[in-house]
Enzyme design. Sequence first.
Site, mmCIF file in Angstrom:
data_model
loop_
_atom_site.group_PDB
_atom_site.id
_atom_site.type_symbol
_atom_site.label_atom_id
_atom_site.label_comp_id
_atom_site.label_asym_id
_atom_site.label_seq_id
_atom_site.Cartn_x
_atom_site.Cartn_y
_atom_site.Cartn_z
ATOM 1 N N ASN A 95 0.823 -1.225 0.000
ATOM 2 C CA ASN A 95 0.000 0.000 0.000
ATOM 3 C C ASN A 95 0.849 1.263 0.000
ATOM 4 O O ASN A 95 0.734 2.123 0.860
ATOM 5 C CB ASN A 95 -0.983 -0.004 1.176
ATOM 6 N N HIS A 182 -6.104 -9.064 4.757
ATOM 7 C CA HIS A 182 -6.498 -8.277 5.929
ATOM 8 C C HIS A 182 -8.007 -8.501 6.042
ATOM 9 O O HIS A 182 -8.765 -7.979 5.240
ATOM 10 C CB HIS A 182 -6.164 -6.812 5.660
ATOM 11 N N ASP A 308 3.515 -5.767 11.735
ATOM 12 C CA ASP A 308 2.667 -4.753 11.083
ATOM 13 C C ASP A 308 3.227 -3.357 11.359
ATOM 14 O O ASP A 308 2.488 -2.407 11.602
ATOM 15 C CB ASP A 308 1.202 -4.865 11.539
#
Lengths: 450, 200, 315
Positions: A95, A182, A308
């Site tokens: 992303n 996700h 993360d």
Amino acid sequence: MAEILFKGGRLIDPASGVDTTSDVLVSGGRVIEVGSNLSSNGAETIDISGAVICPGFIDLHVHLREPGREDEETVATGSAAAARGGFTAVGAMPNTDPVCDNAAVADKVAAAARLAGMCEVIPAGALTKGLEGKYITPVGEMVTCSAGVRMFTDDGKGVQDSRILRRAMEYIKGFDAICAEHCDDAALSEGGQMHEGYYSDMLGLKGMPAAAEDIALARDLVLARLTGVRYHALHVSTKGSVELIRQAKAQGVRVTAEVTPHHLILTDSELQSFDPVNKVNPPLRSSSDVEACRVGLADGTLDAIATDHAPHSREEKESEFELAPPGMVGLETALALMITEIVDPGILTLAELVRRLTSVPAGILRLAGQGGPVAEGGVANLTVFDPAAEWLIDPETFVSKSRNTPFKGRTVRGRVLHTVFGGNLVVRNGEISPDYHAALSVGTSLGAQQ
Amino acid sequence: MSPNSVPNLPAGGADETGRAWVVLDDLDVKRALVRMAHEIVESNRGTGELVLVGIHRRGVPLAHRVAKRIAEIETIAPPVGELDISFYRDDVGIRSPQEISPTDFPFDVTDKTVVLVDDVLYTGRTVRAAIDALVDFGRPRLVKLAVLVDRGHRELPFRADFIGKNIPTSKMQEVRVHVLETDGVDSVVVYDPRTLGDGQ
Amino acid sequence: MMMIKHLLSIDQLSTDMIDLVLKTTDSFGEVGTRTIKKVPALRGRTVCNLFFEPSTRTRLSFELAAKRLSADVITFTADSKTSVSKGESFKDTALTLQAMGLDAIVVRHTSGGSAKRLSEWVDASVLNAGDGSNEHPTQALLDLYTIKQRFGRIEGLHIGIVGDVSHSRVARSNIKAMTKMGAHVTVIGPPTLLPVTVGSWGVDVSTDLDAVLPKLDIVYLLRVQKERQVDQFFPSLREYSMFWGLDNRRVGLMKPEALIMHPGPINRGVEIAGDLPEMERFIVADQVTNGIAVRAALMYLMLGGSQEPPPTEKV
């Protein structure tokens, strides 16, 4: 390349099942010899008695922000943070801006990582173009490019359209890559600021129900069984998810799962501070979810630890809660938090923690030269840490560009002393070696656009 | 003896610690109020356009008592107003806010002769605040001041028109007026912390 | 009694502090009836109304309250969605205000927790004038005052809070304040607009307004945002008013002495029937009047006092 003899450490090498005091001699980027009472033969000798030496850690899930938000992190600074946390390989989420949905971006990220030379970075490719959930990406091109993409995900959100996800899974399976999700039913969690429950009700912040994660994961597991793809559940955070994965594994679905330190340690009660440093997606859950994740980690339902790592600028986190972006940095605190909160209370043994940080994620990504075994001729990716050293988490000392950790001010146990990547001592005595300071200060080719 | 307990001794008496002296007892207070009532009526030549305004807290019961004494003299009692000066103090923001008592004027003060009534006149700051408050309610023709005790040490240029008793004090001392209505006894007591011997 | 520096949540207030606020409010109510409705207590102090969400009523109420205390008032309105895109963080805004040497900041924001965050960055006293769906403590205090004014007490009263509790900062602050002062609170509304865990807040929960109405001393109606219907929290405004709106028939179910309250602005035709006449028991105007006095009392107590322990009292 340096010749180094690590002397007197406890070698934990999950891939070979070794857990014993052993010397390790590194030269020319390789492990030359493993055994007791090795002589240095002119190599620099580092006494690591009392410390653990093990394969370099692998983090399946980080955000390096390059390209696009080099003010928050670059491949180089993220690599440095990884190395300082004992990691020699990280999976970079797609992303970015532009999104890593083609081989060109993947190659640029991998090239920037090679230039920085502090850590292996394996870019993850987007499942759908622009992360928009509509069109599948050129998986084949990304798998076969020099970056060697092996995981595909729209991390940050889930693919909402089941038809598209099914197509993506089938296609990815053809290239023997991993479909990672996700898990989030966007309609259910829309506008959500935190976990839905007692605290969201009290604080009046819009909740994201655990059901949004459970429903998405349940659908994904059904599709994974249908397609036979290798499926990986990112940052599992709910009791329901743990149970679903447990059942799917029992039924033979090809599923693996990761869990973050923060979902194993913090609960939604933290949100009472209204400090966006505690805002993360998936959100910090209830104490029963945290407990279920701990049990799932202990019994192997949840395979790997992933951070993360999600750097955000000071300005973005110093905004109003509802306007602040979700995410926490994690690379430089993961080991210590896991030792303090998971090993010390007896949820995992130290050796098992090392396994979940090394050979397990290496197996998921099928990485060569990472995760052990620590044996003659192997690539020298090693981490040395003192499991007993106490230190205070001070974000101002991070080498990451960002400081957004909810663990500021905690005293923790377990400190990375040395990280060897490709035979080079990237981290020495807990700090990045001076050889790499230049790479950190100039940034990288991609960073120049900032 | 705790500073808040009330010695019930005849005038001139001291408590056993020697820290507190009763300078006016209940009869003295009564005599002083009667005399003040006479003086007020005399100076005003009757009760025409006369109003009393008690300053919270102990000025209020004293004002009512003076009004009652005036009624005994003139058959007519002047109206009594009650004034809380908290919002007009010059130490707002310095001391912690005290509970505020109701301000109540059952009359218009404009063109009246207002006699402000308080228990102790000390620095004069309370009087300053009271006059500021008073003029927010209208334009009195004349404002006078009646106090049961004047203890000196003025910090502002005020003097009282009607005084029950002048009591010379040092700044170290405290003068406390006790009234039946709130304290169960009428008396004026001087406390001197210097005789405590514990360094206070 | 030590007063708090910031008013962010009803949680900060002890019952003694609430009593002090209500008692002090009496005095400001009296000031409000004078010809000169102004006292000099906060002369020379500066109060900033910082509004990231439009609310003319609340802003004017705080402004009047500050002016009754002779404070200077400045107003800063901004769009909550733009500050970050302009590159200025909320903290930057706070530090800018800090540099202006303000004594108090009254903040209204669309985002929950903003008042608390602001209080961590500035020296001024922060008064929460509504933050997201979190709290609106001054509304709760003015409601307590209004109730006490009418009933002489709060303890033992049965108060029904009707409507969109989930999205209501007024409900959150009022439930805390009313239960703290000993009232019995029942929340009533469509199940979709009652927080899932509301039963753990020390209140009774019902979806049947008709059944609860005859027991209530106060019917507190919450504003129902019309967009909730768009979001499918209930099927239609018509159905909402059919089950949870107050109309003539339902007023007939109430105790004769029971009162109706509403934080405003009212959605006629939704929570209150369009044809419901004005009536003595509908005391919204009292709430508005008392709002000024309560806010003045709070500012006086918070700014008028020393934050240090009081010096030895001199007589």
